[in-house]
Each structure stands twice: as structure tokens, then as C-alpha cells.
Design a protein around this motif. Structure first.
Motif, PDB file in Angstrom:
ATOM      1  N   GLN A 143      28.503 -40.978  -2.848  1.00 37.17           N
ATOM      2  CA  GLN A 143      29.550 -41.946  -3.109  1.00 37.17           C
ATOM      3  C   GLN A 143      28.979 -43.363  -3.023  1.00 37.17           C
ATOM      4  O   GLN A 143      28.147 -43.661  -2.168  1.00 37.17           O
ATOM      5  N   ASP A 183      32.958 -45.950  -6.149  1.00 37.62           N
ATOM      6  CA  ASP A 183      33.837 -44.831  -5.813  1.00 37.62           C
ATOM      7  C   ASP A 183      34.856 -45.225  -4.756  1.00 37.62           C
ATOM      8  O   ASP A 183      35.949 -44.671  -4.694  1.00 37.62           O
ATOM      9  N   ALA A 184      34.467 -46.169  -3.909  1.00 38.71           N
ATOM     10  CA  ALA A 184      35.353 -46.667  -2.866  1.00 38.71           C
ATOM     11  C   ALA A 184      35.039 -48.136  -2.623  1.00 38.71           C
ATOM     12  O   ALA A 184      33.898 -48.584  -2.828  1.00 38.71           O
ATOM     13  N   TYR A 190      35.615 -51.265   0.339  1.00 35.86           N
ATOM     14  CA  TYR A 190      36.085 -51.568   1.686  1.00 35.86           C
ATOM     15  C   TYR A 190      36.503 -53.027   1.771  1.00 35.86           C
ATOM     16  O   TYR A 190      35.880 -53.917   1.183  1.00 35.86           O
ATOM     17  N   ILE A 229      45.170 -51.391  -3.577  1.00 35.22           N
ATOM     18  CA  ILE A 229      45.204 -49.942  -3.384  1.00 35.22           C
ATOM     19  C   ILE A 229      45.788 -49.258  -4.611  1.00 35.22           C
ATOM     20  O   ILE A 229      45.284 -48.221  -5.065  1.00 35.22           O
ATOM     21  N   HIS A 266      43.800 -46.495  -6.725  1.00 34.50           N
ATOM     22  CA  HIS A 266      44.330 -45.132  -6.809  1.00 34.50           C
ATOM     23  C   HIS A 266      44.670 -44.740  -8.245  1.00 34.50           C
ATOM     24  O   HIS A 266      44.555 -43.560  -8.609  1.00 34.50           O
ATOM     25  N   SER A 313      41.633 -43.266  -9.539  1.00 36.32           N
ATOM     26  CA  SER A 313      41.077 -42.201  -8.690  1.00 36.32           C
ATOM     27  C   SER A 313      39.942 -42.693  -7.800  1.00 36.32           C
ATOM     28  O   SER A 313      38.979 -41.972  -7.532  1.00 36.32           O
ATOM     29  N   ARG A 314      40.048 -43.938  -7.356  1.00 31.62           N
ATOM     30  CA  ARG A 314      39.078 -44.494  -6.403  1.00 31.62           C
ATOM     31  C   ARG A 314      39.749 -44.679  -5.048  1.00 31.62           C
ATOM     32  O   ARG A 314      40.964 -44.550  -4.923  1.00 31.62           O
ATOM     33  N   LYS A 315      38.971 -45.024  -4.044  1.00 30.31           N
ATOM     34  CA  LYS A 315      39.488 -45.101  -2.678  1.00 30.31           C
ATOM     35  C   LYS A 315      39.333 -46.510  -2.093  1.00 30.31           C
ATOM     36  O   LYS A 315      38.450 -47.266  -2.492  1.00 30.31           O
ATOM     37  N   TYR A 374      38.959 -48.342   1.694  1.00 30.84           N
ATOM     38  CA  TYR A 374      38.735 -48.219   3.128  1.00 30.84           C
ATOM     39  C   TYR A 374      39.014 -49.578   3.775  1.00 30.84           C
ATOM     40  O   TYR A 374      38.531 -50.613   3.293  1.00 30.84           O
ATOM     41  N   ASP A 397      42.900 -45.139   2.314  1.00 30.42           N
ATOM     42  CA  ASP A 397      42.296 -43.813   2.370  1.00 30.42           C
ATOM     43  C   ASP A 397      41.555 -43.561   3.676  1.00 30.42           C
ATOM     44  O   ASP A 397      41.349 -42.405   4.056  1.00 30.42           O
TER      45      ASP A 397
END
Length: 332
Positions: A2, A22-23, A25, A51, A55, A58-60, A62, A90
Motif C-alpha cells: 500500500q 492507496d491511503a 493520512y 473522506i 471513499h 475506494s481509497r482510505k 487515516y 478508516d
């Protein structure tokens, strides 16, 4: 693996997602995160929008709640955990045990990542955090050699994330006593090694520039020399008859050449440092790492480090130079 990228504002979050993270923060606009720069980070509505943007693709997201509160203000960190759950983050990234405990008891379905500020460098420490607070991932400190990371991947009870690119810290992560001594402000809760209110630039007659932190001379730049933001650890000092970077040169960690070894070791996520950096930094660094990770996933045996990747990353590095840092220790 990731790709986890930073964002200090909504445009940077969009850039990270669009470039292939992928994510992402992020942090609230307060002292619950370790990058509490003025004008940086997210209010509730901005984070709600971010967010939703992630979403929908399809990503996150943190949420970094990674600072160490004092006991008088611990409730503010508890409220931040509650808000993270309310917003649908997430995962939270936390280090302080009371914060992790609150999240574990009140929001058991929200993932908990152990922050790099938790300074967990042994399997036993990771096992304790997993058994006591139910962490599902840990971010390793930037002090370990590649061999140490490889061994931890074999023995850790949880998946591991490592820093792949960005600024280094030679002190205990986020809790530098050098900066605290010079300014009286904790880099932990004030989110910056050199709070802007303490920084003073002086233009000299020969067009050179001095920069001081709370009156302490940190560096002097010649007229044609790029001037970086002043921090105590990256200043130049007179030692004997020489003036040089006595503690640490301005440079950025770049582990791109180690991507195959990190993948083979079992590292699950590669993290880019830099929530205080701009959109161009986020877009470029995320884009390069996305390409590199995807090419490795398609054909590990054929993967080769591209010169243009490193050139692009070096342009956004501190001092426009990079290092493997502690990942490479010839004496280990």
C-alpha cells in the motif's frame, strides 16, 4: 504494498488520491497531531469532504492523533478519537496508551495503527500493543536498518509500515529536546521543530542571509545558496575552526532502490512523509512511487530503478539530496 501519502489540506488530499495513493493520512487543526502548523490540517467539514472523496474512489483516510497530551487536556484527544469514528475514518494513527485504550474500548471496529512516535522497535513491544490495544498495523521508527526491518517482519504479530520517502528525524520521533530547549515549545504538540513566531531572517549588506531561531543563529546562506527552513538539527555551527552541519545535513530519506527488498520482507505499506509540504510535492512523490510499486507488482524479476524516478524525487528533497539513512549501515 500500500502507498500511504500525506495531506495537510484538501487540495493535497485530492492530489494524493489522484496520483495513486492507496491511503492518505491527515490531522485535525489542533494539537492532537504532530504537524500543527498554522493554516494546516482539516476542520470537521473539510475532513468529511476528504473522506467522501477518498471513499468514492475506494481509497482510505487515516487520521493522525499521534501526539502525547498532558493529563489536563487528555479529554481533547478522546474527543478527537470519537470524531474520527463519527466521520468514518478508516483508521487512527496513535502512540499514547490512554488514547489507544479509549479507541479500543469505545470504537473497537475502527482500526488502530501504532504511530512511529510509539517507538516500537522490537517484536515484544509490537506484541504488547497488539494484545493490549488491538492494533492492526504499526509504523516503524526511522532508526532501523534494513536487516532489522526484515527480522521484525518475520516476528511481528501485526503488519508493518515503513517510511519510504521524506524528511528524517535524528531525535526520538517528534519529541526533540533541542527544539524544546531553544524555543520553549514542544515539537510534539506544537507540530513543528521551529515555530514560525520564533524564526527571524536577516538580509545582510552582501546579500547573504542569516536565519535565527529565538535569537539563536542557526545558519547563514550565501546570495546564490538555496535557503531551507531553519531547524536546530540541520543548522551549521562553528566546531573548533570549522563551520559545518555538525548534527545532520539537510537531506531526505529515499528508499526507492530498496523497494524489492522491502516487498520481499513483507512490509505492507510504504509511507511518504510531508503533511507540511505543498500539492506539487504530494503529486510528484505519490506519482513516482505509484509507478514504481505498480511496475514491481507486474514483474518483480524485471523491475529496475529508473533514473528519472530518482531525479523527480531529488527535486523535492531537502537540500535536493537524498539518503538511505539508517536503512543502510555498513557496520551493522
Amino acid at each position: 504494498m500500500q502507498l500511504v501519502c500525506p495531506a495537510g489540506n484538501l487540495p493535497a488530499l485530492h492530489a494524493a488520491i489522484d496520483a495513486g495513493a492507496d491511503a492518505v493520512y491527515v490531522g485535525f487543526r489542533d494539537q492532537t497531531n504532530a504537524r500543527a502548523f498554522p493554516g494546516l490540517n482539516f476542520d470537521m467539514q473539510e475532513l468529511r469532504d476528504g473522506i467522501a472523496y477518498a471513499h468514492a474512489r475506494s481509497r482510505k483516510i487515516y487520521l493522525a492523533l499521534n501526539t502525547y497530551p498532558d493529563s489536563a487536556r487528555l479529554d481533547a484527544w478522546f474527543r478527537a478519537v470519537d470524531q474520527a469514528a463519527e466521520l468514518g475514518a478508516d483508521a487512527i494513527i496513535a502512540a499514547e496508551m490512554a488514547v489507544l485504550d479509549h479507541a479500543c474500548r469505545h470504537h473497537p471496529d475502527m482500526a488502530r495503527h501504532l504511530s512511529v512516535q510509539g517507538s516500537a522497535t522490537t517484536a515484544a513491544a509490537l506484541r504488547y500493543a497488539h494484545e493490549r490495544f488491538g492494533i492492526s498495523r504499526a509504523v516503524l521508527p526511522r532508526v532501523l536498518s534494513l536487516q532489522q526491518v526484515q527480522r521484525l517482519c518475520q516476528t511481528s504479530p501485526v503488519p508493518l509500515e515503513v517510511f519510504a520517502f521524506g524528511s528524517l528525524c535524528i531525535m526520538v520521533e517528534g519529541r526533540c529536546h533541542l527544539s524544546s530547549y531553544v524555543t520553549g515549545k514542544s515539537p510534539n504538540r506544537h507540530g513543528v521543530c521551529s515555530p514560525a513566531s520564533f524564526v527571524r531572517w536577516e538580509e545582510l549588506a552582501d546579500n547573504s542571509r542569516n536565519v535565527r531561531l529565538n535569537g539563536v543563529l542557526i545558519d547563514r546562506f550565501s546570495p546564490d545558496e538555496p535557503a531551507g527552513y531553519p531547524t536546530v538539527c540541520k543548522g551549521r555551527y562553528r566546531v573548533g575552526e570549522e563551520v559545518f552541519h555538525a548534527l545532520e545535513e539537510p537531506t531526505s530519506l529515499n528508499t526507492l532502490e530498496l523497494l524489492p527488498q522491502l516487498a520481499q520482507a513483507g512490509v505492507v505499506a510504504l509511507k511518504v512523509e510531508g503533511r507540511q509540504r505543498g500539492v506539487a510535492y504530494v503529486r510528484t512523490v505519490a506519482g513516482v512511487w505509484r509507478q514504481a510499486i505498480d511496475e514491481y507488482a507486474r514483474s518483480a524479476q524485471q523491475w529496475r530503478l529508473r533514473e528519472n524516478w530518482n531525479n523527480a524525487l531529488a527535486a523535492h528533497a531537502e537540500g535536493q539530496q537524498t539518503t538511505l539513512g539508517p536503512y543502510h549501515r555498513a557496520w551493522h
